[in-house]
Structures are given as structure tokens and as C-alpha cells.
Design an enzyme around this catalytic site. Structure first.
Site, short mmCIF file in Angstrom:
data_model
loop_
_atom_site.label_atom_id
_atom_site.label_comp_id
_atom_site.label_asym_id
_atom_site.label_seq_id
_atom_site.Cartn_x
_atom_site.Cartn_y
_atom_site.Cartn_z
N HIS A 19 0.80 -1.31 0.03
CA HIS A 19 0.02 0.25 -0.03
C HIS A 19 0.84 1.37 0.06
O HIS A 19 1.20 1.82 1.01
CB HIS A 19 -0.86 0.14 1.28
CG HIS A 19 -2.11 -1.20 1.39
ND1 HIS A 19 -1.96 -2.30 1.75
CD2 HIS A 19 -3.07 -1.08 0.50
CE1 HIS A 19 -2.78 -2.98 1.62
NE2 HIS A 19 -3.77 -2.34 0.87
N HIS A 26 -2.63 -7.50 -5.43
CA HIS A 26 -2.32 -8.56 -4.50
C HIS A 26 -4.01 -8.91 -4.14
O HIS A 26 -4.83 -8.15 -4.43
CB HIS A 26 -1.83 -7.95 -3.02
CG HIS A 26 -2.20 -6.44 -2.68
ND1 HIS A 26 -2.17 -5.44 -3.22
CD2 HIS A 26 -3.17 -6.72 -1.56
CE1 HIS A 26 -2.56 -4.53 -2.33
NE2 HIS A 26 -3.44 -4.91 -1.34
N CYS A 61 -13.22 -4.87 4.98
CA CYS A 61 -12.41 -5.38 3.85
C CYS A 61 -11.16 -5.83 4.26
O CYS A 61 -10.67 -5.46 5.63
CB CYS A 61 -12.08 -4.01 3.01
SG CYS A 61 -13.21 -3.22 2.27
N TYR A 98 -9.89 -3.85 -8.58
CA TYR A 98 -9.78 -2.35 -8.88
C TYR A 98 -8.38 -1.88 -8.71
O TYR A 98 -7.53 -2.57 -8.08
CB TYR A 98 -10.96 -1.86 -8.14
CG TYR A 98 -10.55 -1.76 -6.59
CD1 TYR A 98 -9.80 -0.44 -6.03
CD2 TYR A 98 -10.60 -2.74 -5.81
CE1 TYR A 98 -9.40 -0.79 -5.00
CE2 TYR A 98 -10.23 -2.65 -4.52
CZ TYR A 98 -9.50 -1.71 -3.96
OH TYR A 98 -9.22 -1.62 -2.62
N GLU A 108 -4.16 1.70 -4.38
CA GLU A 108 -4.87 0.43 -3.82
C GLU A 108 -4.80 -0.30 -5.12
O GLU A 108 -5.36 0.18 -6.18
CB GLU A 108 -6.17 0.87 -3.41
CG GLU A 108 -6.21 1.01 -1.67
CD GLU A 108 -6.29 -0.07 -0.69
OE1 GLU A 108 -5.96 -1.22 -1.12
OE2 GLU A 108 -6.82 0.02 0.27
N GLU A 110 -5.93 -4.41 -6.21
CA GLU A 110 -6.38 -5.36 -5.32
C GLU A 110 -7.45 -6.41 -6.40
O GLU A 110 -8.23 -5.81 -7.08
CB GLU A 110 -7.22 -5.22 -4.15
CG GLU A 110 -6.28 -4.54 -3.18
CD GLU A 110 -6.83 -4.30 -1.80
OE1 GLU A 110 -6.11 -4.08 -1.04
OE2 GLU A 110 -8.20 -4.06 -1.87
#
Length: 187
Positions: A19, A26, A61, A98, A108, A110
Site C-alpha cells: 500500500h 494483491h 475489507c 480495482y 490500492e 487489489e
């Protein structure tokens, strides 16, 4: 767990390294908690979070641990972040992915299967993770997202229309099979 564009495992990396300004793809998950009245539990992320601090989003999340099935990760994080005990989580969007960039350049990125969880228990937010909680009727939430009336996380903004396509009543959404998960998530 780092993954390629097809969802195959490439290895692991510490959370602190996935991050930042150079965020590799990931494995993660998102979950939407509903009560039996069809209300969705929204959370405002704690103000000290690295990504999207203080922003309203879906219920919970997180990231599966290496070798941990995503459903188990969902249940683990719901307990830790919200004090919720649930029997199971239903897979809704197995291959959602996204990439979003914050104003400060933190990214981000992921591969993020999305789950539905139903509970009938009080919520006890962990202040390390959650600043605030709010139960909202699903229909009202979807309408607010569609019309741009709610300031929410970028992943939630992308997930809600896809979930709404599954039907107006979240309790009747048909779960996807675990075999539809990306390879790295099939533990």
C-alpha cells in the site's frame, strides 16, 4: 499474497509494502454485512488508516493470510473489526478487481472477491479499524451511490452497481461457487 492479472499467486509481501505509490496487484476481499431487515452495515474507516482514512465504505475489507481461504478471512476480520460472529460468508463477485489512487499518490491495487454476510447481532467497532458504523436500507444506499450523493470509497463505488445487478433484494442474491474464485484464492 501477490497475484498476476489472471489471479495466479506470485508470492507474498508484507502489508506495509503493498500500500504505497508502487502497489503491486494483491489478493484482498470486501464484505457487505446485512441484517434480516435488508439493511447494509456501512463503516467509516478509522482516521489513522493509511488508505482512505475517515472514508465511508462497505462493512469490512481485508487481506487473506497466506494459505487462508477468503471466506475464513472475511469471518476473521468481521470478528476483529466489528465484533461480529457469523457462520459463513456467501461469495457474490468472485473476480472483482480495482485500482484506485489517493490524492497523496498512495495506490490500492487489489483482486478483491466480494462477499455477503447476514447477521443478527450488535456491532462492536474496533476503534483501531473503524471510526463509525451506520445501518442503511440497501435500496437507499444503492440509490445514493448511483446518484453520487454518498461519499464512499472507490472500491465500494464500483462494487455497488455490480451487486445491484444481482437483484433488488440482497437476501435473494445467488452465491457464486468457490470454483469461480481466482486461482490464488482457491485454498
Amino acid at each position: 499474497m501477490l497475484v498476476d492479472g489472471d489471479g495466479n499467486a506470485l508470492g507474498t509481501a508484507p502489508k506495509t509494502s503493498v500500500h504505497g505509490h508502487e502497489t503491486p496487484l494483491h489478493l484482498a476481499f470486501s464484505s457487505y454485512v446485512f441484517d434480516h431487515e435488508g439493511r447494509v452495515l456501512l463503516t467509516r474507516r478509522a482516521d489513522h488508516k493509511i488508505t482512505w482514512p475517515g472514508v465511508w465504505t462497505n462493512s469490512c475489507c481485508g487481506h487473506p493470510l497466506p494459505g487462508e481461504p477468503p471466506e475464513r478471512a472475511v469471518l476473521r476480520r468481521l470478528s476483529y473489526e466489528l465484533g461480529l460472529r457469523a457462520e459463513h460468508a456467501d461469495l457474490m463477485l468472485p473476480t472483482f478487481a480495482y485500482r484506485a489512487v489517493m490524492g497523496n499518490g498512495i495506490v490500492e491495487h487489489e483482486l478483491c472477491p466480494v462477499y455477503r454476510v447476514t447477521v443478527d447481532a450488535p456491532v462492536t467497532p474496533n476503534p483501531e479499524e473503524v471510526g463509525e458504523v451506520l445501518w442503511m436500507p440497501w435500496k437507499e444506499f444503492v440509490e445514493g451511490v448511483r446518484r453520487g450523493l454518498l461519499a464512499i470509497s472507490p472500491w465500494c463505488r464500483e462494487q455497488v452497481p455490480l451487486l445491484a445487478e444481482l437483484g433488488a433484494d440482497p437476501m435473494t442474491w445467488p452465491p457464486a461457487p468457490d470454483t469461480a474464485l481466482p486461482p490464488a484464492a482457491r485454498v
